[in-house]
Enzyme design. Structure first.
Site, short mmCIF file in Angstrom:
data_model
loop_
_atom_site.label_atom_id
_atom_site.label_comp_id
_atom_site.label_asym_id
_atom_site.label_seq_id
_atom_site.Cartn_x
_atom_site.Cartn_y
_atom_site.Cartn_z
N ASP A 1 134.88 -77.05 11.35
CA ASP A 1 134.45 -76.88 10.11
C ASP A 1 133.11 -77.75 9.94
O ASP A 1 133.13 -78.93 10.18
CB ASP A 1 135.68 -77.72 8.87
CG ASP A 1 135.18 -77.19 7.51
OD1 ASP A 1 135.11 -75.85 7.08
OD2 ASP A 1 135.05 -78.21 6.76
N GLU B 1 131.73 -73.71 13.19
CA GLU B 1 131.28 -73.19 11.95
C GLU B 1 129.87 -73.95 11.32
O GLU B 1 129.90 -74.97 10.91
CB GLU B 1 132.18 -73.46 10.71
CG GLU B 1 131.90 -72.86 9.57
CD GLU B 1 132.01 -73.44 8.14
OE1 GLU B 1 131.87 -72.93 7.05
OE2 GLU B 1 132.06 -74.73 8.21
#
Length: 541
Positions: A214, A273
């Site tokens: 993330d 990401e």
């Protein structure tokens, strides 16, 4: 269920599995609820693994299930080595890995290294320890500006809206690029780096096959934390380099993680990401000594337009080839409006989504499926105000992501459509009363359903060598269309993908025998007629 582990899937996961894998994103809160509290959980996911194996995907990525106050639905982690009771137990996480592996499915867990929860023991210790303490050095605390330090240290803005700084009782400010309950870690601190290497090992030792990272572009901030000089910084995300995103220093972290992943058997992977302003900068995250994949948000955000899509496809393939990495293709995820709705909603959006599925799955590289897209789920745009909970709504009433996170419908009838056990009526987000026909059971035996289209496309993708790695060759075609050929690595067989993105039918030369189409196509032997917003696959051998 082990009979579902067919030889095609076995072959795909033996070596370099991630280069062509189709990876299914499970938003854990909304996939399947086993304990009846209206929230999806790990036992619910374990009970539905057979569905994923039958669908034909190669791996699943599971969003965070760690202990968390849920200020951002699990992306505010209080303990990276356990499972929140909402989602089950640590034994359930270990059982998920074992069950998935028995079905030939790889498992990717989400890791959140840019920030922790404000309830994490480290942050609680930092608040108690005071300015200048080693505990505060794990985060980014600064004195404020102005005569009495009453102004934030700089002009950085939160992705969720408002300032990216919050002042604490002793007068200092801490950085949070997301919600105030998500303080940013200081990745210049060796203790932070050592802790996350330990966390990765904790899960790798339990057999996880990789991590989706993330905010992989956010862990390093520019020296001195300089002002951006602009307001409305969320509009700059993914288009410009910001002093808090896509700094070159993140790549040293990813190189160290790659060395750690490579020290384990079985090709464990890292997936970034990462929002980067250009495909070239995005490719930096997947250089040979860095991560294995990076999400291709430039493709996701492209308009339904032949020229725009071809430009993104060409740029993506060219830049990933420069570093020897596979390109990834994704149409939706838990952070964006579902593509059925983005493409026009209703019948138009559904037609385009069917065509987009065949286009995406025919491209070289790896593809991601967001749960429910294989059912044609639209964005839920009429959720009552009182149930909307996404902190991103701080940007404005239309900025929330709740509408793409509504639970999965499994069976016809009434809400919650088999998402929860019998007798449960209330789910964490309400489900539309019109979704019975979109449920898994309603679509499973319908050869014309979206689910059948995905199952057939994924079966063909596993069986056809043309749809693995390799080159894409564009063929001449009329305006508002895309036509390209994929050839097998052994030189045998050619698959042609034709897509009509225009509002009128188009006639194209016959490219061989029909394999699959998103809508009925007609042929007279020498030409084929492709309806508007439709795609088809053809084989020449």
């Amino acid at each position: 269920m082990t009979e579902l582990l067919d030889e095609a899937r076995r072959e795909r996961v033996r070596s370099g599995w991630w280069r062509t894998a189709v990876i299914y994103q499970v938003y854990i809160r909304s996939f399947a609820d086993a304990d009846g509290d209206g929230v999806g959980d790990l036992p619910g996911l374990r009970s539905r693994l057979g569905y994923l194996a039958d669908l034909g995907v190669d791996a699943l990525w599971v969003t965070p299930f760690y202990p968390s106050p849920m200020a951002d639905f699990g992306y505010d982690v209080a303990d990276y080595r356990d499972v929140d009771p909402t989602f089950g137990t640590l034994a359930d996480a270990e059982g998920l890995i074992a069950d998935a592996h028995a079905l030939g499915l790889k498992v990717i867990f989400d890791i959140v290294p840019n920030h922790t929860s404000d309830r994490h023991p480290w942050f609680q210790e930092a608040l108690a320890a005071g300015p200048g303490s080693p505990a505060r050095e794990r985060y980014i605390f600064r004195d404020g500006r102005g005569p009495n330090g009453e102004l934030p240290p700089n002009d950085w803005e939160s992705v969720f809206g408002g300032p990216a700084w919050t002042r604490v009782a002793d007068g200092q400010w801490y950085l949070h690029l997301f919600a105030s309950a998500q303080p940013d870690l200081n990745w210049e601190n060796p203790e932070v780096r050592a802790e996350f290497e330990s966390i990765l090992r904790f899960w790798l030792d339990r057999g996880v096959d990789g991590f989706r990272i993330d905010v992989a572009h956010g862990m390093v901030k520019a020296p001195g934390l300089p002002d951006v000089g602009h307001t409305g910084q969320t509009s700059m995300l993914g288009t410009q380099v910001l002093p808090y995103f896509d700094q070159d220093g993140v790549h040293e972290i990813h190189r160290s993680w790659r060395r750690l992943l490579d020290s384990y058997p079985g090709e464990r992977i890292g997936v970034a990401e990462a929002w980067a302003p250009t495909p070239e900068r995005l490719a930096n995250y997947v250089r040979p000594d860095e991560l294995h994949q990076a999400f291709n948000f430039h493709y996701l955000s492209a308009d339904w337009d032949a020229d725009a899509l071809r430009e993104v496809i060409d740029a993506s393939l060219a830049t990933s080839a420069m570093v020897g990495a596979p390109t990834t293709w994704v149409l939706s995820n838990h952070d964006v409006k579902r593509h059925v709705t983005r493409y026009g909603d209703g019948a138009l959006g559904l037609r385009r989504a069917r065509a987009a599925a065949l286009l995406t799955l025919a491209l070289p590289g790896s593809a991601y499926i967001y749960q429910g897209e294989e059912l044609g789920l639209p964005e839920v745009l009429d959720l009552p105000e009182e149930v909307c909970q996404d902190p991103q709504r701080l940007r404005g009433p239309d900025a929330g992501r709740d509408g793409c996170r509504v639970p999965m419908p499994w069976s016809p009838g009434e809400p919650p459509y088999g998402f929860s056990p019998p007798g449960v009526k209330r789910t964490w987000l309400p489900m539309p009363t019109t979704w019975a026909a979109l449920s898994v059971e309603a679509q499973r035996e319908d050869p014309n359903s979206m689910l059948s289209l995905y199952r057939t496309a994924l079966r063909i993708r596993r069986e056809r060598p043309e749809l693995g790695e390799g080159t894409l060759t564009w063929l001449d075609s009329p305006s508002k269309t895309l036509v390209f050929a994929r050839s097998g690595g052994d030189g045998e067989g050619t698959l042609v993908c034709t897509v009509n993105l225009g509002p009128e039918p188009v006639e194209l030369p016959a490219y061989g025998e029909p394999l699959l189409a998103s809508a009925p196509v007609s042929t007279d032997g020498s030409t084929v007629r492709i309806p508007p917003d439709a795609a088809a696959w053809w084989t020449r051998g």
